[in-house]
Design a protein around this motif. Structure first.
Motif, PDB file in Angstrom:
ATOM      1  N   LEU A  33       0.835  -1.195   0.000  1.00 50.41           N
ATOM      2  CA  LEU A  33       0.000   0.000   0.000  1.00 50.41           C
ATOM      3  C   LEU A  33       0.881   1.260   0.000  1.00 50.41           C
ATOM      4  N   ASP A  34       1.945   1.199   0.794  1.00 47.03           N
ATOM      5  CA  ASP A  34       2.885   2.310   0.875  1.00 47.03           C
ATOM      6  C   ASP A  34       3.525   2.571  -0.491  1.00 47.03           C
ATOM      7  N   HIS A  39       0.361   6.145   2.701  1.00 44.84           N
ATOM      8  CA  HIS A  39       1.240   5.913   3.849  1.00 44.84           C
ATOM      9  C   HIS A  39       0.555   5.071   4.930  1.00 44.84           C
ATOM     10  N   PHE A  40       1.293   4.793   6.023  1.00 45.93           N
ATOM     11  CA  PHE A  40       0.808   3.806   6.989  1.00 45.93           C
ATOM     12  C   PHE A  40      -0.495   4.205   7.663  1.00 45.93           C
ATOM     13  N   GLY A  41      -0.831   5.496   7.696  1.00 40.47           N
ATOM     14  CA  GLY A  41      -2.108   5.931   8.257  1.00 40.47           C
ATOM     15  C   GLY A  41      -3.272   5.286   7.513  1.00 40.47           C
ATOM     16  N   GLY A 149       4.190  -2.620   8.419  1.00 41.95           N
ATOM     17  CA  GLY A 149       4.558  -2.758   7.008  1.00 41.95           C
ATOM     18  C   GLY A 149       4.670  -1.397   6.355  1.00 41.95           C
ATOM     19  N   GLY A 150       3.692  -0.528   6.645  1.00 42.67           N
ATOM     20  CA  GLY A 150       3.715   0.805   6.052  1.00 42.67           C
ATOM     21  C   GLY A 150       4.883   1.645   6.554  1.00 42.67           C
ATOM     22  N   ILE A 151       5.258   1.465   7.819  1.00 42.84           N
ATOM     23  CA  ILE A 151       6.332   2.281   8.385  1.00 42.84           C
ATOM     24  C   ILE A 151       7.710   1.736   7.998  1.00 42.84           C
ATOM     25  N   LEU A 152       7.894   0.428   8.220  1.00 44.29           N
ATOM     26  CA  LEU A 152       9.226  -0.141   8.007  1.00 44.29           C
ATOM     27  C   LEU A 152       9.460  -0.530   6.558  1.00 44.29           C
ATOM     28  N   GLY A 153       8.333  -0.799   5.877  1.00 43.66           N
ATOM     29  CA  GLY A 153       8.343  -1.167   4.468  1.00 43.66           C
ATOM     30  C   GLY A 153       9.648  -1.668   3.925  1.00 43.66           C
TER      31      GLY A 153
END
Lengths: 242, 111
Positions: A33-34, A39-41, A149-153
């Motif tokens: 998604l990122d 973004h992770f939100g 996942g969105g943050i560390l991607g």
């Protein structure tokens, strides 16, 4: 309070396989998604309000094509039609859950369903709270994983190929447990046969709805013999202990 | 992003509503305070077994038996899960062991 704590303690071990599976599947979702500019939100928003593994993957496609809400709605009903079966199986178990019922209905993913229909709370533990904690623990794993996942991607670099097999493994184990718990294997075999047959005919993207129809038809036609044998099993007579 | 933020929110809302509908519909059709028809109760008793079988096939739907590796990684891993589960009856061992074996197979053996 103690009632809830007991239920939480009883529920937690049952959710461990789902934790493993959701951690990796959720992270993969957040990463994808990122990569598409959300973004992770957004990952958190979707896992809080949609909370459906395979549908969230489909949602990525829907978000990255032309705006068409009606198409998105129909797609959702088709992809999630299998959930209709889950509710039918849990009408009784959910009937006494009071205010927790709407959330239990909302959180009825494949994985939560498979745990709820296989697991029974230990004696003295409240079934409603037991099911509630299984559901909410599972969703928390999913939300955390999607956000991670969105943050560390891009930071995740070890080879996770094949990790999604953890869900297949979970369902295989539950299938086996169900098999061992029953003398009458007809319902399991009907599900297996109908799914394989419709998969061969309709292909991987379109077989679930035909499979459900075929399963329902077979159960309808075989009601008399199946019901007779199931009632024997569900209400053991004194003789059955011989 | 191809869609605008409001458009994205609408799509997400529509998917959320659709998903909840498929999960809630049986409970709306057969509310707890009314007697559930005997036929539906019968279905509720037999469907869990068929539904889990369907989920197993659903997970394996993209495995091709006609092209390499002919479903071997899945077949071997599932056989291992059945064997180890019948032997030890330990859910986490069966799931963890089966998944690790599958990962090793697709990463190192059937590459």
């Amino acid at each position: 309070m103690e009632k809830k704590l007991d239920a939480f303690k009883a529920a937690f071990p049952y959710t461990l396989p789902v934790m493993t599976g959701y951690l990796f599947l959720g992270m993969a979702f957040g990463i994808l998604l990122d990569a598409r500019g959300y973004h992770f939100g957004w990952a958190i928003l979707m896992s809080v309000f949609i909370y459906a593994g395979s549908m969230q993957y489909v949602a990525i496609t829907l978000l990255t094509s032309a705006f068409n809400p009606l198409n998105a709605f129909i797609m959702t009903l088709m992809v999630n039609a299998r959930h209709l079966f889950y509710g039918l199986s849990l009408l009784d178990k959910f009937s006494t859950t009071g205010k927790k019922k709407p959330y239990l209905m909302f959180g009825l993913t494949d994985e939560t369903f498979s745990i709820l229909c296989a697991a029974n709370p230990p004696a003295g533990v409240d079934r409603g709270w037991f099911m509630f904690f299984i559901t909410i623990l599972n969703q928390s794993y999913w939300i955390i994983a999607c956000a991670l996942g969105g943050i560390l991607g891009s930071l995740v670099s070890f080879n996770t190929k094949g990790i999604d097999f953890v869900m297949t493994a979970l369902f295989v184990v539950i299938f086996l447990e169900q098999w061992l718990s029953q003398k009458n294997h007809a319902p399991a075999l009907i599900g297996l046969g109908a799914s394989i047959l419709t998969l061969l005919i309709f292909g991987p993207d379109n077989f679930i709805i035909p499979a459900m129809i075929l399963i329902l038809l077979t159960f309808t036609l075989l009601r008399k013999p199946l019901e007779a044998r199931f009632e024997e099993k569900l209400e053991p007579t004194p003789e059955s202990g011989k | 992003m191809i869609l605008t933020i409001p458009q994205s929110l609408i799509i997400i809302a529509v998917i959320a509503i659709g998903t909840f509908l498929t999960r809630a519909l049986p409970f709306i059709l057969f509310p707890a305070h009314k007697e559930t028809p005997a036929f539906v109760r019968y279905l509720g008793n037999v469907i869990p077994f068929a539904a889990i079988a369907m989920l197993v096939i659903y997970c394996l739907k993209n495995v091709s038996l006609l092209a390499a590796p002919y479903g071997l990684p899945e077949g071997i891993a599932i056989a291992f899960i059945l064997f180890i589960h019948l032997w030890r009856r330990n859910v986490l061992l069966s799931i963890g062991g089966g998944t690790l074996l599958y990962m090793a197979l697709v990463q190192f053996v059937f590459v």
